[in-house]
Structure formats: structure tokens, C-alpha cells
Design an enzyme around this catalytic site. Structure first.
Site, mmCIF file in Angstrom:
data_model
loop_
_atom_site.group_PDB
_atom_site.id
_atom_site.type_symbol
_atom_site.label_atom_id
_atom_site.label_comp_id
_atom_site.label_asym_id
_atom_site.label_seq_id
_atom_site.Cartn_x
_atom_site.Cartn_y
_atom_site.Cartn_z
ATOM 1 N N ASP A 127 -9.923 -5.115 -4.488
ATOM 2 C CA ASP A 127 -9.246 -4.108 -3.673
ATOM 3 C C ASP A 127 -9.918 -2.755 -3.877
ATOM 4 O O ASP A 127 -9.956 -2.226 -4.990
ATOM 5 C CB ASP A 127 -7.772 -4.031 -4.070
ATOM 6 C CG ASP A 127 -6.911 -3.296 -3.052
ATOM 7 O OD1 ASP A 127 -7.412 -2.365 -2.415
ATOM 8 O OD2 ASP A 127 -5.726 -3.665 -2.918
ATOM 9 N N HIS B 27 -7.590 -5.485 -0.253
ATOM 10 C CA HIS B 27 -6.383 -4.784 0.145
ATOM 11 C C HIS B 27 -5.572 -5.504 1.217
ATOM 12 O O HIS B 27 -4.343 -5.544 1.154
ATOM 13 C CB HIS B 27 -6.756 -3.383 0.635
ATOM 14 C CG HIS B 27 -5.630 -2.399 0.583
ATOM 15 N ND1 HIS B 27 -5.080 -1.966 -0.604
ATOM 16 C CD2 HIS B 27 -4.940 -1.760 1.565
ATOM 17 C CE1 HIS B 27 -4.109 -1.093 -0.356
ATOM 18 N NE2 HIS B 27 -4.000 -0.961 0.955
ATOM 19 N N SER C 14 0.829 -1.213 0.000
ATOM 20 C CA SER C 14 0.000 0.000 0.000
ATOM 21 C C SER C 14 0.866 1.268 0.000
ATOM 22 O O SER C 14 1.611 1.507 -0.939
ATOM 23 C CB SER C 14 -0.953 -0.062 1.197
ATOM 24 O OG SER C 14 -1.918 0.958 1.142
#
Length: 396
Positions: free
Chosen positions: A339, A372, A173
Site C-alpha cells: 500500500d 490500497h 482510507s
């Protein structure tokens, strides 16, 4: 029945209003030296070391090292180092949420790598500074620009000095965004072997997390800054409150923010909420909000041409050009179809910028059912994501 997303949003806004009105900051429990080592690494049978790294702008970063696997017969300086960089509102514990055969940090150590776990400035393990304390607003005058310009170089140089080796890198991320930004400016590359980027974030204009888009579209972070809150208010109390709200459980809370993760265990989620969310700078949240609202990938926008001229010598912020990443940098990218933060369309923009990358230096993996957090917490990520990373590292 009331929509859980609406309930969460209302509770979040109410909480922020209370914090802003009272001008109080909810401080994290201080993470004494050895906190993550003692509670999450040594308990699993691994050796763990605590290191402190000082960035050029004075921030003192906590760095955890797992120098060998459970076999205990590895020689640290003979093994290739891997630096793991977590995402937004998390810390090094992000890589330690699952059992030994499912958590990437342990898997790498057991496969003979010298594992280093970074902690972003402002998190429990990285709240030091040579001159400032977290109670000083100046301490929080940074966005991810500074993470790319100061934190990552300091960490790379420290690990290189300690081991005498170039590094493999794994980011998740925000940890991918800072690395990509640095690579696009041809920084870190002299110390890099290869980089594995999980849930890669570069462009964010098509982010589909409705909860986050609402908070960003109402300029929440900007309002907090105007109200005198340079530290984005810690939300651990908020999370606990949300999870007790009728009609809401923590799995729904995670799905609302990150997308419907396919394969998280209840044990890993319980461990996550002991450490999440960590603190960050309100300025950092503003920068990310700018990216979502504008669809741009550029440095922090100070809002006025004069202010940008003062900082950048130009009226608009400089752009991070992903096409400038050298074509021979070994990159492994893994992204998910569910995601809600690293949206497939935004990843597509990144891949388009990398279209001329050397074919034998770029590996792209798509997991249709992953959201995610699956990339750091899924019970099957060891087989679907981490085994390919190990193979990639061994090639480089």
C-alpha cells in the site's frame, strides 16, 4: 521509453494549469435521487433505499440503504446495521464495484446485516446544503476535520434513529481517518458496536506514493486555493485523458497512486472509473498535504499563529491523540504490504499508539500482497478480509 509516472505527472500538471487559468470548474454529472441504487444495487437483485441526512453545519448527505439480502426474507429493523464509509475521491459505489459474492456491501446484506452506504459531502450524492450551493466558495470551506465532527455523527445518529440499534462501522482510507479522529475524542462511541478499518490512515508522513508526494511537495492544493479554486477540480476528464496517453494504461495509473494492487479485475476497474474521482474540497487536500509533509496528525493548520488562535484558541492546531481511543473499543484493522498510501510504517505508528488496547478488542490483519484498493476491489478480499470482518462483527 518515458517513465509512465513522469508522463502522468506532466499531464496532470498541464491539466491543472489549464483549469486554473480559465477559472472553470468541471462539474460532475448530477446524481439524481436513486442513481447508485438504480444503477448498481437494484440491477443486482437487491432492494435499495435513498435517504438524506442533514449535518449540523447544513450539509445534506446522500445515504443508501440495502435493508436485506437477495433472499428477501430479512426484517430490516431486526438486523444489525452496518455503516460503510468510503475513501478520498470516491463515493458509495466503492463498495459495489465487484459481483455480489465479492463486494462487501452485498456480502454483508446476504449475511443478514442492514447495510448503509455513506457519501462524503461534495460527492455526487451529497452536494446539497440548507443554505449554500456548490458554486458558492463557502460550500467548500471544510477539511476532514468537519467530516469527523459533523458528517459521521449525523450519519451515526440517523442510522441509530432509523433502526434503534448501535452500529458496526467499516471505513476505507479517509473513512478510517475520520473515524479514528472521532474515536480519539470519544465521539460516536455510544452508538458504536465495533469498527473495521481497511487501509487505516492516521499518520501519513511516510506515504510512499511518489506521484502524490510530488503533488503535495509542490503545494499544488495551496496554489489552487490561491487561484480561487475552493473545489478541488474534478478529474474524471483527466483520468480519461491519462488512460489514452501512449505508454499509460489505467492499471499503471492506479499503481502509480495507490501501489501495485494484486488482485483487481478488469471489470471492477472499468466500473471504478465511471465514478472516480469524485469532488472534494481543496482545503481537504491541503489538510492531507500538511499531514504528509509534516508527519503530524492534527487539525487543519491555518498557517499563521493568529489564525490558529482565532479558530483553536492556541497558536498551533490541536493534535488528534490516537492513544486516547478507549481501550475497550472493538477495532479490526487490516493493512497491506504494498500500500503506497497507508504505508506499513505509518500503520506501525498507529499500532504503537494502540499498544495498550484490550487484547480481546483489537484484531490486526496484515496482507503482504495487498495495496490500497485491494481492500475494496480485490477478487479474493471476500475470503481474506471480509470473512474475518464477518466473524469479528458476530463477536460484537
Amino acid at each position: 521509453m518515458e517513465n509512465p509516472s513522469t508522463t502522468i505527472l506532466v499531464v496532470a500538471l498541464l491539466w491543472v494549469s489549464v483549469v486554473a487559468a480559465t477559472r472553470t470548474k468541471l462539474q460532475l454529472i448530477d446524481d439524481a435521487d436513486g442513481g447508485i441504487c438504480k444503477s448498481m444495487v437494484e440491477t443486482q437483485g437487491y432492494t435499495c433505499q435513498e435517504h438524506k441526512v442533514t449535518a449540523r453545519d447544513g450539509y445534506i448527505l446522500g445515504l443508501h440503504r440495502i435493508p436485506k439480502g437477495r433472499s428477501g426474507n430479512k426484517t430490516p429493523n431486526k438486523e444489525l446495521p452496518v455503516l460503510l464509509q468510503h475513501g478520498l475521491l470516491m463515493d458509495a459505489s466503492a463498495w459495489l464495484l465487484n459481483p455480489q459474492d465479492q463486494a462487501l456491501a452485498f456480502i454483508l446484506a446476504d449475511n443478514g446485516f442492514d447495510v448503509w452506504l455513506a457519501n462524503t459531502r461534495g460527492t455526487n450524492s451529497s452536494r446539497g446544503h440548507t443554505l449554500l450551493t456548490p458554486n458558492n466558495p463557502a460550500y467548500w470551506d471544510w477539511s476532514w476535520d468537519e467530516l469527523a465532527a459533523y458528517d459521521l455523527p449525523a450519519l451515526f445518529e440517523y442510522v441509530n434513529n432509523q433502526t434503534g440499534q448501535k452500529l458496526h462501522y467499516v471505513g476505507h482510507s479517509l473513512g478510517t481517518l475520520t473515524a479514528l479522529a472521532a474515536f480519539s475524542q470519544e465521539n460516536l462511541l455510544n452508538l458504536l458496536r465495533s469498527a473495521a478499518l481497511l487501509s487505516p490512515v492516521a499518520y501519513m508522513g511516510q506515504m510512499s506514493s511518489l506521484f502524490l508526494r510530488i503533488l503535495m511537495n509542490i503545494f499544488l492544493a495551496e496554489k489552487l486555493k490561491l487561484l480561487g479554486l475552493p473545489e478541488f477540480p474534478n478529474g474524471q476528464q483527466l483520468v480519461k485523458f491519462i488512460c489514452k496517453t501512449p505508454g499509460v494504461d489505467c492499471s499503471d495509473f492506479l499503481a502509480t497512486i495507490t501501489g501495485p494492487n494484486c488482485c483487481l479485475s478488469s471489470a471492477s476497474k472499468a466500473t471504478l472509473f465511471k465514478n472516480f474521482p469524485q469532488s472534494t474540497a481543496t482545503k481537504n487536500m491541503i489538510h492531507l498535504s500538511q499531514m504528509v509533509r509534516m508527519g503530524t496528525l492534527e487539525m487543519y493548520d491555518y498557517g499563521l499563529e493568529d489564525a490558529n488562535m482565532e479558530h483553536y484558541k492556541q497558536p498551533t492546531p490541536p493534535v488528534y491523540n490516537m492513544a486516547n481511543i478507549p481501550k475497550d473499543v472493538p477495532l479490526f484493522l487490516s493493512y497491506g504490504g504494498r500500500d503506497a498510501i497507508s504505508d506499513v510504517n505509518d500503520v506501525g505508528l498507529l499500532l504503537d499508539n494502540l499498544k495498550d488496547h484490550d487484547k480481546d478488542k483489537l484484531v490486526v490483519e496484515y496482507r503482504e500482497d495487498y495495496a490500497h484498493l485491494d481492500f475494496i476491489m480485490s477478487v479474493n478480499a471476500n475470503q481474506l478480509v471480509y470473512n474475518p470482518i464477518l466473524a469479528f462483527f458476530k463477536l460484537h
